[in-house]
Scaffold this motif. Structure first.
Motif, PDB file in Angstrom:
ATOM      1  N   GLU A 184     -11.809 -45.336  21.921  1.00 24.52           N
ATOM      2  CA  GLU A 184     -12.142 -45.524  20.673  1.00 24.52           C
ATOM      3  C   GLU A 184     -12.920 -44.248  19.956  1.00 24.52           C
ATOM      4  O   GLU A 184     -12.693 -43.892  18.922  1.00 24.52           O
ATOM      5  CB  GLU A 184     -13.085 -46.457  20.479  1.00 24.52           C
ATOM      6  CG  GLU A 184     -13.587 -46.977  18.926  1.00 24.52           C
ATOM      7  CD  GLU A 184     -14.681 -47.931  18.880  1.00 24.52           C
ATOM      8  OE1 GLU A 184     -15.460 -48.062  17.777  1.00 24.52           O
ATOM      9  OE2 GLU A 184     -15.375 -48.511  19.866  1.00 24.52           O
ATOM     10  N   LEU A 185     -13.451 -43.541  20.816  1.00 19.09           N
ATOM     11  CA  LEU A 185     -14.039 -42.220  20.402  1.00 19.09           C
ATOM     12  C   LEU A 185     -13.190 -41.088  19.990  1.00 19.09           C
ATOM     13  O   LEU A 185     -13.150 -40.492  18.929  1.00 19.09           O
ATOM     14  CB  LEU A 185     -15.171 -41.731  21.311  1.00 19.09           C
ATOM     15  CG  LEU A 185     -15.630 -40.281  21.299  1.00 19.09           C
ATOM     16  CD1 LEU A 185     -16.498 -40.224  19.956  1.00 19.09           C
ATOM     17  CD2 LEU A 185     -16.457 -40.026  22.603  1.00 19.09           C
ATOM     18  N   MET A 186     -12.140 -41.185  20.743  1.00 17.99           N
ATOM     19  CA  MET A 186     -11.180 -40.124  20.474  1.00 17.99           C
ATOM     20  C   MET A 186     -10.551 -40.517  19.245  1.00 17.99           C
ATOM     21  O   MET A 186      -9.789 -39.693  18.434  1.00 17.99           O
ATOM     22  CB  MET A 186     -10.049 -40.104  21.837  1.00 17.99           C
ATOM     23  CG  MET A 186     -10.701 -39.066  22.707  1.00 17.99           C
ATOM     24  SD  MET A 186     -11.428 -37.843  22.565  1.00 17.99           S
ATOM     25  CE  MET A 186     -10.209 -36.645  21.591  1.00 17.99           C
ATOM     26  N   GLU A 187     -10.251 -41.651  19.195  1.00 16.70           N
ATOM     27  CA  GLU A 187      -9.296 -42.312  17.867  1.00 16.70           C
ATOM     28  C   GLU A 187     -10.315 -41.912  16.585  1.00 16.70           C
ATOM     29  O   GLU A 187      -9.827 -41.666  15.671  1.00 16.70           O
ATOM     30  CB  GLU A 187      -9.376 -43.849  18.147  1.00 16.70           C
ATOM     31  CG  GLU A 187      -8.190 -44.215  19.042  1.00 16.70           C
ATOM     32  CD  GLU A 187      -7.961 -45.577  19.226  1.00 16.70           C
ATOM     33  OE1 GLU A 187      -8.667 -46.509  18.332  1.00 16.70           O
ATOM     34  OE2 GLU A 187      -7.509 -46.238  19.910  1.00 16.70           O
ATOM     35  N   ARG A 188     -11.510 -42.141  16.712  1.00 14.21           N
ATOM     36  CA  ARG A 188     -12.665 -41.803  15.618  1.00 14.21           C
ATOM     37  C   ARG A 188     -12.411 -40.304  15.431  1.00 14.21           C
ATOM     38  O   ARG A 188     -12.617 -39.934  14.222  1.00 14.21           O
ATOM     39  CB  ARG A 188     -14.152 -42.316  15.809  1.00 14.21           C
ATOM     40  CG  ARG A 188     -14.258 -43.869  15.676  1.00 14.21           C
ATOM     41  CD  ARG A 188     -15.635 -44.379  16.363  1.00 14.21           C
ATOM     42  NE  ARG A 188     -15.776 -45.761  16.046  1.00 14.21           N
ATOM     43  CZ  ARG A 188     -16.447 -46.503  15.116  1.00 14.21           C
ATOM     44  NH1 ARG A 188     -16.924 -45.477  14.241  1.00 14.21           N
ATOM     45  NH2 ARG A 188     -16.552 -47.528  14.949  1.00 14.21           N
ATOM     46  N   ILE A 189     -12.500 -39.427  16.254  1.00 15.65           N
ATOM     47  CA  ILE A 189     -12.569 -37.957  16.034  1.00 15.65           C
ATOM     48  C   ILE A 189     -11.120 -37.604  15.557  1.00 15.65           C
ATOM     49  O   ILE A 189     -11.213 -36.900  14.892  1.00 15.65           O
ATOM     50  CB  ILE A 189     -12.642 -37.479  17.618  1.00 15.65           C
ATOM     51  CG1 ILE A 189     -14.098 -37.558  18.172  1.00 15.65           C
ATOM     52  CG2 ILE A 189     -12.357 -35.856  17.338  1.00 15.65           C
ATOM     53  CD1 ILE A 189     -14.219 -37.117  19.572  1.00 15.65           C
ATOM     54  N   CYS A 190     -10.023 -38.105  15.987  1.00 20.11           N
ATOM     55  CA  CYS A 190      -8.875 -37.799  15.474  1.00 20.11           C
ATOM     56  C   CYS A 190      -8.692 -38.134  14.002  1.00 20.11           C
ATOM     57  O   CYS A 190      -8.057 -37.602  13.119  1.00 20.11           O
ATOM     58  CB  CYS A 190      -7.657 -38.321  16.398  1.00 20.11           C
ATOM     59  SG  CYS A 190      -7.420 -37.694  18.062  1.00 20.11           S
ATOM     60  N   ALA A 191      -9.306 -39.441  13.594  1.00 23.15           N
ATOM     61  CA  ALA A 191      -9.231 -40.130  12.279  1.00 23.15           C
ATOM     62  C   ALA A 191      -9.841 -38.949  11.201  1.00 23.15           C
ATOM     63  O   ALA A 191      -9.610 -38.810  10.117  1.00 23.15           O
ATOM     64  CB  ALA A 191      -9.619 -41.250  12.235  1.00 23.15           C
ATOM     65  N   LEU A 192     -10.849 -37.998  11.770  1.00 23.30           N
ATOM     66  CA  LEU A 192     -11.497 -36.954  11.000  1.00 23.30           C
ATOM     67  C   LEU A 192     -10.757 -36.096  10.411  1.00 23.30           C
ATOM     68  O   LEU A 192     -10.867 -35.276   9.299  1.00 23.30           O
ATOM     69  CB  LEU A 192     -12.779 -36.381  11.455  1.00 23.30           C
ATOM     70  CG  LEU A 192     -13.775 -37.715  11.977  1.00 23.30           C
ATOM     71  CD1 LEU A 192     -14.982 -37.239  12.835  1.00 23.30           C
ATOM     72  CD2 LEU A 192     -14.404 -38.318  10.572  1.00 23.30           C
ATOM     73  N   GLU A 193      -9.430 -35.801  11.308  1.00 22.39           N
ATOM     74  CA  GLU A 193      -8.633 -34.606  10.932  1.00 22.39           C
ATOM     75  C   GLU A 193      -8.141 -34.600   9.426  1.00 22.39           C
ATOM     76  O   GLU A 193      -8.342 -33.501   8.765  1.00 22.39           O
ATOM     77  CB  GLU A 193      -7.320 -34.691  11.767  1.00 22.39           C
ATOM     78  CG  GLU A 193      -6.565 -33.585  11.377  1.00 22.39           C
ATOM     79  CD  GLU A 193      -5.284 -33.393  12.489  1.00 22.39           C
ATOM     80  OE1 GLU A 193      -4.410 -32.494  12.367  1.00 22.39           O
ATOM     81  OE2 GLU A 193      -5.187 -34.364  13.306  1.00 22.39           O
ATOM     82  N   GLU A 194      -7.789 -35.843   8.809  1.00 20.38           N
ATOM     83  CA  GLU A 194      -7.525 -35.935   7.280  1.00 20.38           C
ATOM     84  C   GLU A 194      -8.454 -35.482   6.507  1.00 20.38           C
ATOM     85  O   GLU A 194      -7.983 -35.130   5.414  1.00 20.38           O
ATOM     86  CB  GLU A 194      -6.959 -37.153   7.189  1.00 20.38           C
ATOM     87  CG  GLU A 194      -8.046 -38.513   7.142  1.00 20.38           C
ATOM     88  CD  GLU A 194      -7.597 -39.607   7.000  1.00 20.38           C
ATOM     89  OE1 GLU A 194      -8.088 -40.789   6.555  1.00 20.38           O
ATOM     90  OE2 GLU A 194      -6.130 -40.179   7.460  1.00 20.38           O
ATOM     91  N   LEU A 195      -9.916 -35.503   6.918  1.00 26.63           N
ATOM     92  CA  LEU A 195     -10.695 -35.029   5.932  1.00 26.63           C
ATOM     93  C   LEU A 195     -10.963 -33.561   5.900  1.00 26.63           C
ATOM     94  O   LEU A 195     -11.828 -33.019   5.279  1.00 26.63           O
ATOM     95  CB  LEU A 195     -12.201 -35.572   6.367  1.00 26.63           C
ATOM     96  CG  LEU A 195     -12.081 -37.243   6.317  1.00 26.63           C
ATOM     97  CD1 LEU A 195     -13.563 -37.772   6.661  1.00 26.63           C
ATOM     98  CD2 LEU A 195     -11.677 -37.774   4.925  1.00 26.63           C
TER      99      LEU A 195
END
Length: 197
Positions: A184-195
């Motif tokens: 879940e942590l890596m998913e949250r980190i990767c999701a920030l890329e779009e910002l």
């Protein structure tokens, strides 16, 4: 506040800001008190980008490769600034205990859950150490994204995500729960890329 940390910050920031300025996005997400700051890792300069994105008022205790701590003068300075070493590739109980001590005393600890750099920018599998630390100490995890591509003399965005506190069934957590939290942590980190624009 650690004096050596502030001195090194003030010495390094003008030069670093000139050649590699960073732009923090989401600084309002930084919580007061203890937190486990977890970021993707692509370059040796990533810790500096994160330290400067958090500014001086949010000092970080960074977990670094043990090899860095053995360098004559550099190792001493890093230790005085609050950085501590971890032996990669094995279970370093001493490093875990040190991180837990800092978190329990209300400090912020920076670590890279992938355990090593991924220069191509692709996220690697997260180790479960960060999950275990968060569960054992109750400290929230703050996901951070740093782009792999960093251009000279142009601002690099550092995205700070909303903190989250992992939930488990029991008191200590199981290997499966730690693995789920790490994913879940890596998913949250990767999701920030779009910002990171």
């Amino acid at each position: 506040m650690r004096t050596v940390y502030l001195i090194l910050y003030c010495i390094a920031w003008p030069f670093f800001n000139l050649v590699h300025p960073c732009r923090a996005i989401g600084r309002e997400h930084i919580p007061e008190g203890a937190a486990l700051v977890c970021a993707n890792h692509t370059r040796l300069s990533d810790p500096l980008f994160i330290v400067f994105a958090f500014h001086r008022q949010h000092q970080l205790r960074a977990m670094a490769k043990a090899e860095f701590m053995s360098f004559p003068v550099l190792g001493w300075l890093l230790k005085q600034a609050g950085i501590f070493g971890v032996e990669r590739g094995k279970s370093d109980v001493s490093a875990i205990k040190t991180a837990m001590k800092f978190l329990k005393s209300g400090e912020k600890v920076l670590l890279f859950p992938e355990g090593t750099r991924h220069k191509d920018g692709e996220a690697g599998d997260a180790k479960t150490g960060a999950a275990m630390l968060a569960v054992r100490t109750g400290a929230p995890i703050v996901p951070v994204y740093v782009p792999a591509k960093k251009r000279w003399f142009r601002r690099t965005p550092v995205v700070i995500g909303a903190p989250f506190t992992p939930q488990i069934q029991g008191k200590r957590g199981t290997a499966e729960e730690y693995r789920a939290i790490a994913e879940e942590l890596m998913e949250r980190i990767c999701a920030l890329e779009e910002l990171a624009v």
